[in-house]
Design a protein around this motif. Sequence first.
Motif, PDB file in Angstrom:
ATOM      1  N   ASP A  83      76.107  23.031  87.664  1.00 16.27           N
ATOM      2  CA  ASP A  83      74.726  22.560  87.853  1.00 16.27           C
ATOM      3  C   ASP A  83      73.770  23.345  86.957  1.00 16.27           C
ATOM      4  OD1 ASP A  83      75.340  20.695  89.873  1.00 16.27           O
ATOM      5  OD2 ASP A  83      75.200  22.231  91.428  1.00 16.27           O
ATOM      6  N   LEU A  84      73.957  24.666  86.931  1.00 18.89           N
ATOM      7  CA  LEU A  84      73.068  25.518  86.146  1.00 18.89           C
ATOM      8  C   LEU A  84      73.192  25.230  84.657  1.00 18.89           C
ATOM      9  CD1 LEU A  84      73.550  28.878  88.076  1.00 18.89           C
ATOM     10  CD2 LEU A  84      71.551  27.382  88.137  1.00 18.89           C
ATOM     11  N   TYR A  85      74.412  24.993  84.199  1.00 15.58           N
ATOM     12  CA  TYR A  85      74.608  24.680  82.783  1.00 15.58           C
ATOM     13  C   TYR A  85      73.996  23.328  82.430  1.00 15.58           C
ATOM     14  CZ  TYR A  85      77.194  28.576  80.863  1.00 15.58           C
ATOM     15  OH  TYR A  85      77.517  29.822  80.375  1.00 15.58           O
ATOM     16  N   GLN A  86      74.022  22.401  83.366  1.00 12.64           N
ATOM     17  CA  GLN A  86      73.372  21.117  83.105  1.00 12.64           C
ATOM     18  C   GLN A  86      71.856  21.313  83.004  1.00 12.64           C
ATOM     19  OE1 GLN A  86      74.789  18.052  82.357  1.00 12.64           O
ATOM     20  NE2 GLN A  86      72.648  17.718  81.789  1.00 12.64           N
ATOM     21  N   HIS A  87      71.306  22.177  83.854  1.00 13.67           N
ATOM     22  CA  HIS A  87      69.884  22.490  83.749  1.00 13.67           C
ATOM     23  C   HIS A  87      69.575  23.127  82.390  1.00 13.67           C
ATOM     24  CE1 HIS A  87      67.949  21.425  87.497  1.00 13.67           C
ATOM     25  NE2 HIS A  87      68.929  21.968  88.203  1.00 13.67           N
ATOM     26  N   LEU A  88      70.474  24.013  81.933  1.00 10.88           N
ATOM     27  CA  LEU A  88      70.263  24.650  80.640  1.00 10.88           C
ATOM     28  C   LEU A  88      70.252  23.616  79.515  1.00 10.88           C
ATOM     29  CD1 LEU A  88      69.932  27.239  78.974  1.00 10.88           C
ATOM     30  CD2 LEU A  88      72.443  27.370  78.866  1.00 10.88           C
ATOM     31  N   LYS A  89      71.189  22.688  79.561  1.00 11.90           N
ATOM     32  CA  LYS A  89      71.211  21.615  78.553  1.00 11.90           C
ATOM     33  C   LYS A  89      69.919  20.809  78.593  1.00 11.90           C
ATOM     34  CE  LYS A  89      76.252  21.006  78.499  1.00 11.90           C
ATOM     35  NZ  LYS A  89      77.385  20.083  78.810  1.00 11.90           N
ATOM     36  N   ASP A  90      69.459  20.506  79.804  1.00 15.41           N
ATOM     37  CA  ASP A  90      68.209  19.747  79.943  1.00 15.41           C
ATOM     38  C   ASP A  90      67.029  20.524  79.363  1.00 15.41           C
ATOM     39  OD1 ASP A  90      69.654  17.785  81.242  1.00 15.41           O
ATOM     40  OD2 ASP A  90      69.009  18.381  83.264  1.00 15.41           O
ATOM     41  N   GLU A  91      66.980  21.833  79.652  1.00 16.18           N
ATOM     42  CA  GLU A  91      65.873  22.655  79.151  1.00 16.18           C
ATOM     43  C   GLU A  91      65.895  22.734  77.628  1.00 16.18           C
ATOM     44  OE1 GLU A  91      63.310  23.826  80.756  1.00 16.18           O
ATOM     45  OE2 GLU A  91      64.050  23.077  82.668  1.00 16.18           O
ATOM     46  N   ILE A  92      67.076  22.847  77.059  1.00 12.99           N
ATOM     47  CA  ILE A  92      67.188  22.900  75.601  1.00 12.99           C
ATOM     48  C   ILE A  92      66.702  21.591  74.984  1.00 12.99           C
ATOM     49  CG2 ILE A  92      68.858  22.926  73.699  1.00 12.99           C
ATOM     50  CD1 ILE A  92      70.437  25.023  75.341  1.00 12.99           C
ATOM     51  N   GLN A  93      67.095  20.475  75.573  1.00 10.03           N
ATOM     52  CA  GLN A  93      66.637  19.182  75.067  1.00 10.03           C
ATOM     53  C   GLN A  93      65.122  19.046  75.173  1.00 10.03           C
ATOM     54  OE1 GLN A  93      69.149  16.454  77.344  1.00 10.03           O
ATOM     55  NE2 GLN A  93      70.372  16.050  75.510  1.00 10.03           N
ATOM     56  N   LEU A  94      64.557  19.519  76.295  1.00  8.23           N
ATOM     57  CA  LEU A  94      63.103  19.496  76.457  1.00  8.23           C
ATOM     58  C   LEU A  94      62.413  20.354  75.410  1.00  8.23           C
ATOM     59  CD1 LEU A  94      62.670  19.686  80.338  1.00  8.23           C
ATOM     60  CD2 LEU A  94      61.776  17.893  78.851  1.00  8.23           C
ATOM     61  N   LEU A  95      62.924  21.559  75.184  1.00 11.32           N
ATOM     62  CA  LEU A  95      62.334  22.441  74.186  1.00 11.32           C
ATOM     63  C   LEU A  95      62.317  21.779  72.811  1.00 11.32           C
ATOM     64  CD1 LEU A  95      63.842  25.957  75.025  1.00 11.32           C
ATOM     65  CD2 LEU A  95      61.458  25.290  75.207  1.00 11.32           C
ATOM     66  N   ILE A  96      63.446  21.202  72.429  1.00  8.25           N
ATOM     67  CA  ILE A  96      63.547  20.581  71.110  1.00  8.25           C
ATOM     68  C   ILE A  96      62.597  19.391  70.991  1.00  8.25           C
ATOM     69  CG2 ILE A  96      65.103  19.281  69.593  1.00  8.25           C
ATOM     70  CD1 ILE A  96      67.362  21.130  70.561  1.00  8.25           C
ATOM     71  N   SER A  97      62.522  18.575  72.035  1.00  6.23           N
ATOM     72  CA  SER A  97      61.626  17.413  72.008  1.00  6.23           C
ATOM     73  C   SER A  97      60.166  17.846  71.917  1.00  6.23           C
ATOM     74  CB  SER A  97      61.828  16.549  73.256  1.00  6.23           C
ATOM     75  OG  SER A  97      63.126  15.992  73.287  1.00  6.23           O
ATOM     76  N   LEU A  98      59.794  18.877  72.688  1.00  2.00           N
ATOM     77  CA  LEU A  98      58.412  19.356  72.673  1.00  2.00           C
ATOM     78  C   LEU A  98      58.056  20.010  71.337  1.00  2.00           C
ATOM     79  CD1 LEU A  98      58.370  20.770  76.293  1.00  2.00           C
ATOM     80  CD2 LEU A  98      56.909  18.921  75.457  1.00  2.00           C
ATOM     81  N   CYS A  99      59.024  20.718  70.752  1.00  2.00           N
ATOM     82  CA  CYS A  99      58.794  21.290  69.420  1.00  2.00           C
ATOM     83  C   CYS A  99      58.532  20.178  68.406  1.00  2.00           C
ATOM     84  CB  CYS A  99      60.000  22.116  68.978  1.00  2.00           C
ATOM     85  SG  CYS A  99      60.158  23.710  69.808  1.00  2.00           S
ATOM     86  N   LYS A 100      59.290  19.100  68.511  1.00  2.00           N
ATOM     87  CA  LYS A 100      59.107  17.967  67.604  1.00  2.00           C
ATOM     88  C   LYS A 100      57.719  17.340  67.786  1.00  2.00           C
ATOM     89  CE  LYS A 100      61.558  13.810  66.014  1.00  2.00           C
ATOM     90  NZ  LYS A 100      60.545  12.777  66.168  1.00  2.00           N
ATOM     91  N   PHE A 101      57.294  17.190  69.039  1.00  2.00           N
ATOM     92  CA  PHE A 101      55.957  16.648  69.299  1.00  2.00           C
ATOM     93  C   PHE A 101      54.886  17.539  68.648  1.00  2.00           C
ATOM     94  CE2 PHE A 101      57.562  14.678  73.514  1.00  2.00           C
ATOM     95  CZ  PHE A 101      58.014  13.566  72.825  1.00  2.00           C
ATOM     96  N   TYR A 102      55.040  18.851  68.818  1.00  2.00           N
ATOM     97  CA  TYR A 102      54.080  19.780  68.222  1.00  2.00           C
ATOM     98  C   TYR A 102      54.058  19.606  66.701  1.00  2.00           C
ATOM     99  CZ  TYR A 102      51.633  24.122  67.102  1.00  2.00           C
ATOM    100  OH  TYR A 102      50.727  25.042  66.627  1.00  2.00           O
ATOM    101  N   ASP A 103      55.240  19.586  66.106  1.00  2.00           N
ATOM    102  CA  ASP A 103      55.335  19.504  64.648  1.00  2.00           C
ATOM    103  C   ASP A 103      54.750  18.208  64.105  1.00  2.00           C
ATOM    104  OD1 ASP A 103      56.626  21.892  64.950  1.00  2.00           O
ATOM    105  OD2 ASP A 103      58.630  21.144  64.461  1.00  2.00           O
ATOM    106  N   GLU A 104      54.735  17.173  64.943  1.00  2.00           N
ATOM    107  CA  GLU A 104      54.179  15.883  64.518  1.00  2.00           C
ATOM    108  C   GLU A 104      52.678  15.781  64.773  1.00  2.00           C
ATOM    109  OE1 GLU A 104      56.623  13.153  66.666  1.00  2.00           O
ATOM    110  OE2 GLU A 104      58.238  13.177  65.180  1.00  2.00           O
ATOM    111  N   GLY A 105      52.087  16.861  65.278  1.00  2.00           N
ATOM    112  CA  GLY A 105      50.637  16.884  65.443  1.00  2.00           C
ATOM    113  C   GLY A 105      50.131  17.004  66.864  1.00  2.00           C
TER     114      GLY A 105
END
Length: 249
Positions: free
Chosen positions: A31-53
Amino acid sequence: MKVGRNDLCPCGSGKKYKKCCLDKYMLTNSDLYQHLKDEIQLLISLCKFYDEGAENAAKILALRIRVLIHDTKIQKSLLSQLGRKNILFYDTASDALGNPNIKIIGPFHGFIGNSITISPDGSSSLKWVPFLDNTPPHYRIKKVPLQNWLNKVVIVDGNNNEFTREDLILCVCDKDGGAHIDPEIDKDYADLSRHNSMGWKLMRNGAGIDEEGPHLACIRQIAHEVVKTLKDEFPECFSESVIYNPTFG
Protein backbone atom coordinates in the motif's frame (compact mmCIF):
# COMPACT_ATOMS: atom_id res chain seq x y z
CA MET A 1 -0.19 -11.41 23.91
CA LYS A 2 -3.62 -10.01 23.17
CA VAL A 3 -4.02 -6.26 23.52
CA GLY A 4 -7.05 -5.20 25.58
CA ARG A 5 -9.36 -2.39 24.48
CA ASN A 6 -8.25 -0.17 27.35
CA ASP A 7 -4.55 -1.01 27.09
CA LEU A 8 -2.09 1.42 25.59
CA CYS A 9 -1.94 1.02 21.84
CA PRO A 10 1.17 -0.92 20.74
CA CYS A 11 1.75 1.63 17.96
CA GLY A 12 3.29 3.97 20.52
CA SER A 13 0.78 6.82 20.18
CA GLY A 14 0.09 6.94 23.92
CA LYS A 15 -3.63 6.48 23.32
CA LYS A 16 -5.82 3.61 24.43
CA TYR A 17 -6.04 0.80 21.91
CA LYS A 18 -9.81 1.28 21.46
CA LYS A 19 -9.28 4.92 20.47
CA CYS A 20 -6.33 4.29 18.23
CA CYS A 21 -5.66 1.20 16.09
CA LEU A 22 -8.52 -1.12 17.11
CA ASP A 23 -10.62 -2.10 14.09
CA LYS A 24 -8.42 -0.11 11.75
CA TYR A 25 -6.80 -1.35 8.59
CA MET A 26 -3.02 -1.02 8.77
CA LEU A 27 -1.39 -0.15 5.48
CA THR A 28 0.86 -2.84 4.07
CA ASN A 29 4.24 -2.18 2.50
CA SER A 30 2.56 -2.69 -0.85
CA ASP A 31 0.00 0.00 0.00
CA LEU A 32 2.77 2.41 0.96
CA TYR A 33 4.69 1.78 -2.25
CA GLN A 34 1.55 2.45 -4.25
CA HIS A 35 1.19 5.75 -2.41
CA LEU A 36 4.82 6.51 -3.26
CA LYS A 37 4.17 5.83 -6.95
CA ASP A 38 1.12 8.09 -6.81
CA GLU A 39 3.10 10.88 -5.12
CA ILE A 40 5.86 10.64 -7.71
CA GLN A 41 3.33 10.88 -10.53
CA LEU A 42 1.72 13.90 -8.85
CA LEU A 43 5.08 15.61 -8.42
CA ILE A 44 5.98 15.09 -12.07
CA SER A 45 2.58 16.30 -13.30
CA LEU A 46 2.70 19.41 -11.09
CA CYS A 47 6.26 20.18 -12.20
CA LYS A 48 5.05 20.00 -15.80
CA PHE A 49 2.17 22.37 -15.05
CA TYR A 50 4.61 24.83 -13.48
CA ASP A 51 6.99 24.60 -16.43
CA GLU A 52 4.11 25.31 -18.81
CA GLY A 53 3.30 28.54 -17.00
CA ALA A 54 0.98 27.54 -14.14
CA GLU A 55 3.36 28.74 -11.44
CA ASN A 56 0.74 28.43 -8.69
CA ALA A 57 1.17 24.66 -9.09
CA ALA A 58 4.16 25.20 -6.77
CA LYS A 59 1.71 25.59 -3.88
CA ILE A 60 0.47 22.04 -4.39
CA LEU A 61 4.04 20.86 -4.96
CA ALA A 62 4.86 22.13 -1.47
CA LEU A 63 1.99 20.05 -0.08
CA ARG A 64 3.11 16.86 -1.87
CA ILE A 65 6.69 17.37 -0.68
CA ARG A 66 5.43 17.82 2.87
CA VAL A 67 3.52 14.53 2.65
CA LEU A 68 6.71 12.78 1.57
CA ILE A 69 9.20 14.11 4.12
CA HIS A 70 7.65 16.09 7.00
CA ASP A 71 6.96 14.39 10.33
CA THR A 72 4.94 15.77 13.24
CA LYS A 73 4.11 14.41 16.68
CA ILE A 74 0.95 12.76 15.36
CA GLN A 75 1.66 12.26 11.66
CA LYS A 76 4.41 10.32 9.92
CA SER A 77 5.70 11.19 6.49
CA LEU A 78 5.49 8.63 3.73
CA LEU A 79 9.25 8.11 3.70
CA SER A 80 9.18 7.55 7.46
CA GLN A 81 6.48 4.91 7.08
CA LEU A 82 8.60 3.24 4.42
CA GLY A 83 11.63 3.38 6.71
CA ARG A 84 13.57 5.40 4.11
CA LYS A 85 14.16 8.83 5.62
CA ASN A 86 17.86 7.96 5.73
CA ILE A 87 18.28 8.44 1.98
CA LEU A 88 20.50 11.23 0.65
CA PHE A 89 18.93 14.17 -1.18
CA TYR A 90 20.28 16.09 -4.13
CA ASP A 91 21.52 19.54 -3.09
CA THR A 92 21.74 21.90 -6.08
CA ALA A 93 22.14 25.09 -4.01
CA SER A 94 25.27 27.22 -3.80
CA ASP A 95 27.60 26.67 -0.84
CA ALA A 96 28.72 30.30 -0.92
CA LEU A 97 27.11 31.16 2.44
CA GLY A 98 29.28 28.63 4.23
CA ASN A 99 32.51 29.58 2.45
CA PRO A 100 34.72 31.95 4.47
CA ASN A 101 36.55 32.93 1.29
CA ILE A 102 33.41 34.30 -0.36
CA LYS A 103 31.80 37.55 0.72
CA ILE A 104 28.10 37.82 -0.07
CA ILE A 105 27.01 41.36 -0.88
CA GLY A 106 23.28 41.95 -1.01
CA PRO A 107 20.49 39.35 -1.24
CA PHE A 108 21.44 35.71 -1.83
CA HIS A 109 19.50 33.23 -3.97
CA GLY A 110 21.19 29.87 -3.88
CA PHE A 111 19.44 27.80 -6.53
CA ILE A 112 17.26 30.11 -8.61
CA GLY A 113 18.02 32.91 -11.04
CA ASN A 114 16.50 35.90 -12.80
CA SER A 115 15.06 35.99 -16.31
CA ILE A 116 13.88 38.93 -18.40
CA THR A 117 11.02 38.06 -20.73
CA ILE A 118 10.12 40.28 -23.68
CA SER A 119 6.54 39.97 -24.93
CA PRO A 120 5.48 40.30 -28.58
CA ASP A 121 4.20 43.82 -27.84
CA GLY A 122 7.67 44.84 -26.71
CA SER A 123 6.93 44.94 -22.99
CA SER A 124 9.30 43.17 -20.65
CA SER A 125 9.04 41.46 -17.28
CA LEU A 126 11.50 40.21 -14.68
CA LYS A 127 10.85 36.89 -12.98
CA TRP A 128 12.53 34.26 -10.86
CA VAL A 129 13.29 30.93 -12.51
CA PRO A 130 14.50 27.63 -11.03
CA PHE A 131 17.90 26.49 -12.26
CA LEU A 132 16.79 22.83 -12.46
CA ASP A 133 19.90 21.11 -13.90
CA ASN A 134 21.23 24.36 -15.38
CA THR A 135 23.19 25.38 -12.30
CA PRO A 136 26.25 27.62 -12.75
CA PRO A 137 29.43 25.66 -13.57
CA HIS A 138 31.07 26.44 -10.21
CA TYR A 139 28.21 24.91 -8.21
CA ARG A 140 29.04 21.56 -6.61
CA ILE A 141 26.03 19.26 -6.91
CA LYS A 142 26.05 16.70 -4.13
CA LYS A 143 23.87 14.46 -1.98
CA VAL A 144 23.27 15.19 1.70
CA PRO A 145 21.19 13.77 4.58
CA LEU A 146 17.58 14.95 4.70
CA GLN A 147 17.93 17.16 7.79
CA ASN A 148 20.98 18.91 6.36
CA TRP A 149 19.08 19.41 3.11
CA LEU A 150 16.03 20.84 4.88
CA ASN A 151 18.04 23.15 7.15
CA LYS A 152 20.28 24.66 4.49
CA VAL A 153 19.74 28.39 3.91
CA VAL A 154 18.88 28.91 0.25
CA ILE A 155 17.52 32.49 0.33
CA VAL A 156 18.67 35.61 2.17
CA ASP A 157 16.61 38.71 1.39
CA GLY A 158 17.55 42.38 1.46
CA ASN A 159 16.59 42.55 5.15
CA ASN A 160 19.04 39.73 5.98
CA ASN A 161 16.19 37.32 6.69
CA GLU A 162 17.25 33.74 6.04
CA PHE A 163 15.01 31.04 4.58
CA THR A 164 15.78 27.33 4.54
CA ARG A 165 14.12 24.76 2.32
CA GLU A 166 11.97 23.70 5.28
CA ASP A 167 10.92 27.31 5.93
CA LEU A 168 9.75 27.73 2.36
CA ILE A 169 7.97 24.37 2.13
CA LEU A 170 6.03 24.88 5.36
CA CYS A 171 5.19 28.56 4.74
CA VAL A 172 3.81 27.84 1.28
CA CYS A 173 2.06 24.62 2.30
CA ASP A 174 0.73 25.34 5.77
CA LYS A 175 -0.07 29.04 5.52
CA ASP A 176 -0.15 30.30 1.95
CA GLY A 177 -2.40 28.08 -0.14
CA GLY A 178 -0.81 24.64 -0.33
CA ALA A 179 -2.95 22.88 2.28
CA HIS A 180 -4.25 25.87 4.23
CA ILE A 181 -4.64 29.64 4.01
CA ASP A 182 -3.91 31.46 7.24
CA PRO A 183 -5.43 34.90 7.81
CA GLU A 184 -2.02 35.96 9.14
CA ILE A 185 1.41 34.95 7.87
CA ASP A 186 4.91 35.67 9.12
CA LYS A 187 6.03 39.17 8.19
CA ASP A 188 9.41 38.01 6.88
CA TYR A 189 7.72 35.55 4.53
CA ALA A 190 5.13 38.15 3.52
CA ASP A 191 7.92 40.57 2.63
CA LEU A 192 9.67 37.89 0.59
CA SER A 193 6.58 36.65 -1.26
CA ARG A 194 4.66 39.91 -1.67
CA HIS A 195 6.79 42.99 -1.03
CA ASN A 196 9.96 42.31 -3.02
CA SER A 197 12.30 42.09 -0.04
CA MET A 198 14.89 40.66 -2.46
CA GLY A 199 15.08 44.18 -3.90
CA TRP A 200 15.27 43.36 -7.61
CA LYS A 201 13.57 45.84 -9.96
CA LEU A 202 13.12 46.10 -13.71
CA MET A 203 13.64 49.64 -14.94
CA ARG A 204 11.06 50.72 -17.49
CA ASN A 205 10.67 54.30 -18.72
CA GLY A 206 12.70 55.51 -15.79
CA ALA A 207 10.55 53.73 -13.19
CA GLY A 208 11.45 50.64 -11.20
CA ILE A 209 8.99 47.73 -11.36
CA ASP A 210 9.19 45.26 -8.47
CA GLU A 211 9.91 41.64 -9.22
CA GLU A 212 7.50 39.05 -7.83
CA GLY A 213 8.60 36.91 -4.90
CA PRO A 214 11.01 33.99 -5.39
CA HIS A 215 9.12 31.53 -3.18
CA LEU A 216 7.34 29.59 -5.94
CA ALA A 217 10.49 29.25 -8.05
CA CYS A 218 12.25 27.93 -4.94
CA ILE A 219 9.55 25.30 -4.42
CA ARG A 220 9.91 24.23 -8.06
CA GLN A 221 13.67 23.79 -7.62
CA ILE A 222 13.11 21.86 -4.38
CA ALA A 223 10.67 19.59 -6.24
CA HIS A 224 13.33 19.03 -8.89
CA GLU A 225 15.76 17.89 -6.22
CA VAL A 226 13.14 15.60 -4.67
CA VAL A 227 12.18 13.92 -7.96
CA LYS A 228 15.83 13.32 -8.89
CA THR A 229 16.43 11.85 -5.44
CA LEU A 230 13.42 9.54 -5.64
CA LYS A 231 14.42 8.41 -9.12
CA ASP A 232 17.79 7.29 -7.76
CA GLU A 233 16.35 5.62 -4.67
CA PHE A 234 13.15 4.12 -6.09
CA PRO A 235 13.78 3.41 -9.80
CA GLU A 236 11.02 0.80 -9.73
CA CYS A 237 8.49 3.65 -9.30
CA PHE A 238 9.51 5.16 -12.64
CA SER A 239 8.60 3.68 -16.00
CA GLU A 240 7.98 4.66 -19.61
CA SER A 241 4.70 6.22 -18.47
CA VAL A 242 6.32 8.02 -15.51
CA ILE A 243 8.92 10.29 -17.10
CA TYR A 244 10.46 13.39 -15.59
CA ASN A 245 11.67 15.69 -18.37
CA PRO A 246 11.90 19.27 -17.03
CA THR A 247 11.77 21.95 -19.69
CA PHE A 248 11.97 25.12 -17.63
CA GLY A 249 15.00 27.03 -16.38
